[in-house]
Design a protein around this motif. Structure first.
Motif, PDB file in Angstrom:
ATOM      1  N   LYS A  29     -31.114   9.801  -5.359  1.00  0.00           N
ATOM      2  CA  LYS A  29     -30.902  11.247  -5.445  1.00  0.00           C
ATOM      3  C   LYS A  29     -30.917  11.908  -4.067  1.00  0.00           C
ATOM      4  N   THR A  30     -31.709  11.370  -3.145  1.00  0.00           N
ATOM      5  CA  THR A  30     -31.714  11.919  -1.793  1.00  0.00           C
ATOM      6  C   THR A  30     -30.374  11.686  -1.109  1.00  0.00           C
ATOM      7  N   VAL A  31     -29.849  10.479  -1.236  1.00  0.00           N
ATOM      8  CA  VAL A  31     -28.545  10.188  -0.643  1.00  0.00           C
ATOM      9  C   VAL A  31     -27.462  11.046  -1.295  1.00  0.00           C
ATOM     10  N   GLU A  32     -27.563  11.229  -2.588  1.00  0.00           N
ATOM     11  CA  GLU A  32     -26.594  12.085  -3.279  1.00  0.00           C
ATOM     12  C   GLU A  32     -26.676  13.527  -2.770  1.00  0.00           C
ATOM     13  N   GLY A  33     -27.902  14.020  -2.571  1.00  0.00           N
ATOM     14  CA  GLY A  33     -28.074  15.375  -2.052  1.00  0.00           C
ATOM     15  C   GLY A  33     -27.549  15.519  -0.636  1.00  0.00           C
ATOM     16  N   MET A  34     -27.757  14.487   0.180  1.00  0.00           N
ATOM     17  CA  MET A  34     -27.238  14.518   1.554  1.00  0.00           C
ATOM     18  C   MET A  34     -25.714  14.510   1.572  1.00  0.00           C
ATOM     19  N   ALA A  35     -25.113  13.794   0.649  1.00  0.00           N
ATOM     20  CA  ALA A  35     -23.652  13.757   0.585  1.00  0.00           C
ATOM     21  C   ALA A  35     -23.098  15.103   0.124  1.00  0.00           C
ATOM     22  N   ARG A  36     -23.814  15.770  -0.757  1.00  0.00           N
ATOM     23  CA  ARG A  36     -23.332  17.061  -1.257  1.00  0.00           C
ATOM     24  C   ARG A  36     -23.537  18.189  -0.249  1.00  0.00           C
ATOM     25  N   GLN A  37     -24.683  18.173   0.436  1.00  0.00           N
ATOM     26  CA  GLN A  37     -24.987  19.231   1.403  1.00  0.00           C
ATOM     27  C   GLN A  37     -25.527  18.607   2.688  1.00  0.00           C
ATOM     28  N   PRO A  38     -24.655  18.203   3.580  1.00  0.00           N
ATOM     29  CA  PRO A  38     -25.110  17.546   4.820  1.00  0.00           C
ATOM     30  C   PRO A  38     -25.986  18.424   5.710  1.00  0.00           C
TER      31      PRO A  38
END
Length: 69
Positions: A29-38
């Protein structure tokens, strides 16, 4: 049927499943969040490491409890 060994090892094996699943969800989920909002990657990474510490302590508590009981 002869059973040798300690039931503690089986208990720890089962207890290690929870933190393993938790780490997978947390990091995913952290990687997903980073991909959505860098732009919030730094804050997400910091929060992930704090959460990672809490999840890892569960595994260590299960390991120590196997020796205590």
């Amino acid at each position: 049927m002869d059973i040798d060994g300690s039931i503690n090892t089986i208990g720890y094996g089962i207890a290690a499943i929870g933190p393993g699943i938790g780490l997978g969800i947390l990091i995913g989920k952290t990687v997903e969040g980073m991909a959505r909002q860098p732009e919030v990657a730094g804050q997400l990474r910091t929060t992930m490491f704090i959460g990672l510490a809490f999840v890892e302590i569960l595994a260590l508590l299960g390991f120590v409890a196997g020796f205590i009981f």
